[in-house]
Design an enzyme around this catalytic site. Structure first.
Site, short mmCIF file in Angstrom:
data_model
loop_
_atom_site.label_atom_id
_atom_site.label_comp_id
_atom_site.label_asym_id
_atom_site.label_seq_id
_atom_site.Cartn_x
_atom_site.Cartn_y
_atom_site.Cartn_z
N CYS A 65 42.95 33.04 25.70
CA CYS A 65 43.64 33.59 24.61
C CYS A 65 44.52 33.19 24.77
O CYS A 65 45.68 32.67 25.31
CB CYS A 65 43.93 34.77 26.04
SG CYS A 65 45.32 36.13 26.05
N CYS A 71 51.69 35.28 29.89
CA CYS A 71 51.07 35.93 30.43
C CYS A 71 50.59 36.14 31.50
O CYS A 71 50.13 34.71 32.02
CB CYS A 71 50.08 37.24 30.02
SG CYS A 71 49.33 38.35 30.55
N CYS A 74 46.42 35.96 34.16
CA CYS A 74 45.71 35.14 34.20
C CYS A 74 46.05 33.63 34.77
O CYS A 74 47.03 33.22 34.12
CB CYS A 74 44.54 34.88 32.95
SG CYS A 74 43.44 35.86 32.32
N CYS A 148 44.38 40.74 24.49
CA CYS A 148 43.98 40.41 26.26
C CYS A 148 42.48 40.55 26.18
O CYS A 148 41.93 41.04 25.76
CB CYS A 148 44.68 41.98 27.26
SG CYS A 148 43.18 41.66 29.00
N GLN A 248 35.46 49.57 42.00
CA GLN A 248 34.61 47.48 42.22
C GLN A 248 35.34 47.38 40.52
O GLN A 248 35.64 48.01 39.04
CB GLN A 248 33.88 47.69 42.02
CG GLN A 248 33.01 47.79 43.17
CD GLN A 248 33.60 46.82 44.28
OE1 GLN A 248 33.93 45.57 43.58
NE2 GLN A 248 33.14 46.95 45.66
N PHE A 275 33.74 52.57 55.38
CA PHE A 275 34.65 52.47 54.60
C PHE A 275 34.43 52.83 52.56
O PHE A 275 34.32 51.71 51.83
CB PHE A 275 35.25 51.04 54.49
CG PHE A 275 36.08 50.78 55.58
CD1 PHE A 275 37.25 50.96 55.44
CD2 PHE A 275 35.30 49.67 56.19
CE1 PHE A 275 38.29 50.67 56.66
CE2 PHE A 275 35.78 49.31 57.95
CZ PHE A 275 37.77 49.53 58.02
N CYS A 369 36.65 41.77 49.70
CA CYS A 369 37.42 40.36 48.73
C CYS A 369 38.46 39.55 49.59
O CYS A 369 39.48 39.40 49.14
CB CYS A 369 38.17 42.26 48.24
SG CYS A 369 39.31 42.51 49.47
#
Length: 412
Positions: A65, A71, A74, A148, A248, A275, A369
């Site tokens: 990128c 940026c 990432c 992006c 997600q 959840f 996560c």
């Protein structure tokens, strides 16, 4: 100072040690450096902010990128895909080992580039127009990201609409946060930090949403335009979730997690989905089992219920709005369920997992996560008599340090 990178820290910085100082005061954190690389640069405090690579790693690649150097979206584009996958798998293995656990951990399933369907960008007005993008790493500086590689083409196509929103409702002294989600009806946009929603602005925003084809526009939690339902497909059901509802990050990542969960609880006739959100797992599971979906947000359970009622061919789904942190489902309430699916936030679900441990539910599929809180909760289940059969690692946040996983537990 010349140093050799030892490993990657959990935020993606390399960790090196000044010779003779290994210990609490010894680590030096170095951005965009890989283990084994020899680097040179000035160390200030515990950081080498601008390292020169003297000996590069075989895993080093050219960042794909053009925005990578500026940026902050990432952090690992300088590493090969194979390295990132190995590292993320090792993060899970290490978290389990920290709790004294071992389990079969599968290969990482990584979402392709240009598949992120939800993102929060920031924007503000400038002297010459509008600046829209992501923050530079560890900074308030905004970086425009027109090229992006993370976002879906549909999200990138929404940039002119987001810039128009900033121009209309922003200022040079404040910054707007614009969360945009790819939906079946078009971009679903929620804005925070804009001008007060006075009648004139309300009308202008509604006209803007119409002109740019936004499915829904929410301004500081108030829906100002709803052209068409901003729906998502969850199995055979179509659900229009409330603004800001969890989704997600990629369709590919969601499919991988749903496939693992369905395989883990296959054969169950009655499943509790804890959840549950707006039905990511509950509605696909309802193709094969009755499901009781529990979620703390009543608006999400209502959306799930509407999606189920409008779908065809699903078994019975019931919903319950309940704070599972304060009021977990207890062992007596879990009687009769053949399986439980649980997908808690990053903090995990210690109270609910303890209640699961006191139950006789034969199967548990857990999605997480956060490998650290997952390992803690896994230890609770194993101590209570469950066996950790398998772990799948899913990388929806490509080129980041974020790790997601799913696991199957059976009661021994």
């Amino acid at each position: 100072m010349r140093l050799v990178a030892d490993r990657l820290g959990h935020r993606g910085d390399a960790v090196a040690y000044v010779p003779g100082t290994e210990g609490p005061s010894g680590p030096v954190f170095i951005p965009r450096v890989l283990p084994g690389e020899v680097v040179e640069g000035e160390v200030t405090g515990d950081r080498m902010a601008a390292p020169s690579i003297i000996t590069p790693s075989a895993d080093r690649v050219k960042a794909p990128c053009v925005h990578y150097r500026t940026c902050g979206g990432c952090s690992l584009q300088h590493a090969s895909d194979d390295f990132v996958a190995r590292w993320k798998r090792e993060v899970v293995v290490t978290a389990l080992a920290g709790q004294g656990l071992q389990a079969p951990v599968g290969e990482v399933q990584t979402s392709p580039a240009r598949t992120r369907r939800r993102a929060t960008l920031h924007g503000r007005r400038t002297k010459n127009g509008v600046l829209l993008g992501f923050h530079a790493r560890g900074s308030d500086t905004l970086v425009a990201v027109p090229h992006c590689l993370l976002l879906t083409p549909s999200l990138k196509a929404a940039f002119p609409a987001l810039e128009a929103l900033v121009k209309l409702g922003g200022s040079r002294s404040t910054e707007l946060a614009l969360t945009v989600t790819d939906s079946l009806g078009g971009p679903d946009v929620a804005v925070k930090g804009g001008k007060p929603l006075e009648p004139l602005l309300h009308g202008d925003l509604a006209a803007l949403a119409e002109g740019f084809g936004l499915a829904r526009l929410t301004w500081d939690d108030e829906v100002v335009a709803l052209r068409t339902p901003p729906a998502q497909n969850f199995g055979p059901a179509r659900v229009s979730s409330p603004s800001g509802a969890f989704l997600q990050a990629t369709a590919e990542g969601e499919a991988a997690l749903v496939a693992f969960v369905r395989a883990s609880v296959r054969g169950a006739k009655k499943v509790a989905d804890l959840f549950a959100g707006s039905g990511t797992f509950a509605l696909p599971l309802a193709q094969e089992a009755e499901v009781h979906a529990v979620e703390g947000d009543a608006a999400m359970t209502a959306a799930l219920d509407r999606g189920w009622r409008d779908a065809q061919g699903l078994k019975r789904v019931t919903t319950e709005a309940r704070d599972l942190f304060r009021r977990p489902l207890e062992a007596d309430e879990l009687k009769g369920f053949d399986a439980v699916v649980i997908d808690p936030p990053r903090a995990g679900a210690e109270a609910q997992v303890k209640a699961l441990g006191r139950s006789n539910v034969p199967l548990v599929a857990m999605v997480s996560c956060n490998p650290v809180t997952f390992a803690r909760d896994a230890r609770i289940l194993i101590t209570a008599g469950y066996k950790l059969d398998a772990v799948a690692v899913v990388d929806q946040f490509r080129w980041s340090t974020h790790v997601e996983l799913a696991a199957k537990f059976t009661r021994t």
